[in-house]
Design a protein around this motif. Structure first.
Motif, PDB file in Angstrom:
ATOM      1  N   ILE A   1      74.390  80.521  47.219  1.00  0.00           N
ATOM      2  CA  ILE A   1      74.015  80.036  45.901  1.00  0.00           C
ATOM      3  C   ILE A   1      75.255  79.423  45.267  1.00  0.00           C
ATOM      4  O   ILE A   1      76.349  79.967  45.397  1.00  0.00           O
ATOM      5  CB  ILE A   1      73.522  81.196  45.006  1.00  0.00           C
ATOM      6  N   GLY A   2      75.074  78.309  44.596  1.00  0.00           N
ATOM      7  CA  GLY A   2      76.186  77.670  43.903  1.00  0.00           C
ATOM      8  C   GLY A   2      75.767  77.204  42.527  1.00  0.00           C
ATOM      9  O   GLY A   2      74.581  77.089  42.227  1.00  0.00           O
ATOM     10  N   THR A   3      76.748  76.934  41.697  1.00  0.00           N
ATOM     11  CA  THR A   3      76.509  76.394  40.365  1.00  0.00           C
ATOM     12  C   THR A   3      77.531  75.297  40.085  1.00  0.00           C
ATOM     13  O   THR A   3      78.568  75.221  40.739  1.00  0.00           O
ATOM     14  CB  THR A   3      76.626  77.482  39.272  1.00  0.00           C
ATOM     15  N   ASP A   4      77.196  74.452  39.106  1.00  0.00           N
ATOM     16  CA  ASP A   4      78.155  73.442  38.681  1.00  0.00           C
ATOM     17  C   ASP A   4      78.386  73.564  37.179  1.00  0.00           C
ATOM     18  O   ASP A   4      77.762  74.389  36.507  1.00  0.00           O
ATOM     19  CB  ASP A   4      77.707  72.034  39.080  1.00  0.00           C
ATOM     20  N   ALA A   5      79.263  72.754  36.654  1.00  0.00           N
ATOM     21  CA  ALA A   5      79.621  72.815  35.233  1.00  0.00           C
ATOM     22  C   ALA A   5      78.485  72.363  34.324  1.00  0.00           C
ATOM     23  O   ALA A   5      78.486  72.656  33.130  1.00  0.00           O
ATOM     24  CB  ALA A   5      80.864  71.961  34.979  1.00  0.00           C
ATOM     25  N   GLU A   6      77.486  71.679  34.881  1.00  0.00           N
ATOM     26  CA  GLU A   6      76.351  71.176  34.101  1.00  0.00           C
ATOM     27  C   GLU A   6      75.257  72.229  33.930  1.00  0.00           C
ATOM     28  O   GLU A   6      74.253  71.981  33.278  1.00  0.00           O
ATOM     29  CB  GLU A   6      75.748  69.950  34.796  1.00  0.00           C
ATOM     30  N   GLY A   7      75.403  73.384  34.592  1.00  0.00           N
ATOM     31  CA  GLY A   7      74.392  74.433  34.506  1.00  0.00           C
ATOM     32  C   GLY A   7      73.317  74.341  35.569  1.00  0.00           C
ATOM     33  O   GLY A   7      72.312  75.039  35.490  1.00  0.00           O
ATOM     34  N   ASN A   8      73.503  73.480  36.570  1.00  0.00           N
ATOM     35  CA  ASN A   8      72.562  73.382  37.680  1.00  0.00           C
ATOM     36  C   ASN A   8      72.867  74.451  38.714  1.00  0.00           C
ATOM     37  O   ASN A   8      73.996  74.909  38.829  1.00  0.00           O
ATOM     38  CB  ASN A   8      72.652  71.999  38.340  1.00  0.00           C
ATOM     39  N   ALA A   9      71.847  74.818  39.473  1.00  0.00           N
ATOM     40  CA  ALA A   9      72.027  75.792  40.545  1.00  0.00           C
ATOM     41  C   ALA A   9      71.697  75.133  41.870  1.00  0.00           C
ATOM     42  O   ALA A   9      70.890  74.202  41.941  1.00  0.00           O
ATOM     43  CB  ALA A   9      71.119  76.994  40.315  1.00  0.00           C
ATOM     44  N   TYR A  10      72.312  75.623  42.926  1.00  0.00           N
ATOM     45  CA  TYR A  10      72.162  75.057  44.258  1.00  0.00           C
ATOM     46  C   TYR A  10      71.934  76.188  45.238  1.00  0.00           C
ATOM     47  O   TYR A  10      72.458  77.284  45.073  1.00  0.00           O
ATOM     48  CB  TYR A  10      73.420  74.284  44.663  1.00  0.00           C
ATOM     49  N   ILE A  11      71.164  75.906  46.297  1.00  0.00           N
ATOM     50  CA  ILE A  11      70.972  76.865  47.377  1.00  0.00           C
ATOM     51  C   ILE A  11      71.043  76.090  48.687  1.00  0.00           C
ATOM     52  O   ILE A  11      70.501  74.984  48.804  1.00  0.00           O
ATOM     53  CB  ILE A  11      69.643  77.644  47.220  1.00  0.00           C
ATOM     54  N   ALA A  12      71.755  76.664  49.657  1.00  0.00           N
ATOM     55  CA  ALA A  12      71.933  76.017  50.951  1.00  0.00           C
ATOM     56  C   ALA A  12      72.119  77.077  52.023  1.00  0.00           C
ATOM     57  O   ALA A  12      72.537  78.201  51.737  1.00  0.00           O
ATOM     58  CB  ALA A  12      73.152  75.102  50.928  1.00  0.00           C
ATOM     59  N   LEU A  13      71.802  76.713  53.251  1.00  0.00           N
ATOM     60  CA  LEU A  13      72.122  77.594  54.364  1.00  0.00           C
ATOM     61  C   LEU A  13      73.629  77.637  54.512  1.00  0.00           C
ATOM     62  O   LEU A  13      74.308  76.615  54.328  1.00  0.00           O
ATOM     63  CB  LEU A  13      71.496  77.083  55.666  1.00  0.00           C
ATOM     64  N   ASN A  14      74.160  78.796  54.838  1.00  0.00           N
ATOM     65  CA  ASN A  14      75.593  78.941  55.038  1.00  0.00           C
ATOM     66  C   ASN A  14      76.044  78.001  56.144  1.00  0.00           C
ATOM     67  O   ASN A  14      75.441  77.944  57.203  1.00  0.00           O
ATOM     68  CB  ASN A  14      75.918  80.391  55.397  1.00  0.00           C
ATOM     69  N   GLY A  15      77.085  77.251  55.885  1.00  0.00           N
ATOM     70  CA  GLY A  15      77.600  76.296  56.854  1.00  0.00           C
ATOM     71  C   GLY A  15      76.974  74.917  56.725  1.00  0.00           C
ATOM     72  O   GLY A  15      77.390  73.984  57.396  1.00  0.00           O
ATOM     73  N   GLN A  16      75.963  74.783  55.879  1.00  0.00           N
ATOM     74  CA  GLN A  16      75.299  73.489  55.683  1.00  0.00           C
ATOM     75  C   GLN A  16      75.250  73.145  54.190  1.00  0.00           C
ATOM     76  O   GLN A  16      74.260  72.644  53.676  1.00  0.00           O
ATOM     77  CB  GLN A  16      73.888  73.534  56.268  1.00  0.00           C
ATOM     78  N   GLU A  17      76.336  73.404  53.503  1.00  0.00           N
ATOM     79  CA  GLU A  17      76.380  73.231  52.058  1.00  0.00           C
ATOM     80  C   GLU A  17      76.259  71.771  51.632  1.00  0.00           C
ATOM     81  O   GLU A  17      76.032  71.480  50.464  1.00  0.00           O
ATOM     82  CB  GLU A  17      77.643  73.849  51.472  1.00  0.00           C
ATOM     83  N   ASP A  18      76.398  70.825  52.567  1.00  0.00           N
ATOM     84  CA  ASP A  18      76.228  69.419  52.207  1.00  0.00           C
ATOM     85  C   ASP A  18      74.751  69.025  52.160  1.00  0.00           C
ATOM     86  O   ASP A  18      74.411  67.935  51.706  1.00  0.00           O
ATOM     87  CB  ASP A  18      77.006  68.514  53.153  1.00  0.00           C
ATOM     88  N   HIS A  19      73.847  69.913  52.601  1.00  0.00           N
ATOM     89  CA  HIS A  19      72.401  69.716  52.513  1.00  0.00           C
ATOM     90  C   HIS A  19      71.832  70.861  51.689  1.00  0.00           C
ATOM     91  O   HIS A  19      71.645  71.957  52.203  1.00  0.00           O
ATOM     92  CB  HIS A  19      71.758  69.713  53.910  1.00  0.00           C
ATOM     93  N   TYR A  20      71.577  70.628  50.419  1.00  0.00           N
ATOM     94  CA  TYR A  20      71.187  71.708  49.520  1.00  0.00           C
ATOM     95  C   TYR A  20      69.984  71.313  48.677  1.00  0.00           C
ATOM     96  O   TYR A  20      69.646  70.131  48.556  1.00  0.00           O
ATOM     97  CB  TYR A  20      72.346  72.078  48.598  1.00  0.00           C
TER      98      TYR A  20
END
Length: 64
Positions: free
Chosen positions: A20-39
């Motif tokens: 799980i990731g977040t950015d400064a804009e308040g968006n959330a991201y989910i990706a398979l581990n090792g494939q964070e460029d495809h989220y």
């Protein structure tokens, strides 16, 4: 690519690990581990609800 801060991977038995990731804009991201460029991205609340439902067994068919 947005500046995403990724949390440590979450790994369940027999399943792929995801992050799980977040950015400064308040968006959330989910990706398979090792494939964070495809989220997937959505609001933090929407992804929190998705994960809560998966952990509650409401979406087991999505993990197969």
């Amino acid at each position: 690519m947005p500046d995403i801060t990724w949390e440590d991977p979450y790994c369940a038995e027999g399943n792929s690990c995801f992050r799980i990731g977040t950015d400064a804009e308040g968006n959330a991201y989910i990706a398979l581990n090792g494939q964070e460029d495809h989220y997937l991205t959505d609001t933090l609340e929407a992804l929190r609800t998705l994960i809560t439902d998966i952990k509650a067994g409401k979406a087991d068919h999505l993990l197969a």
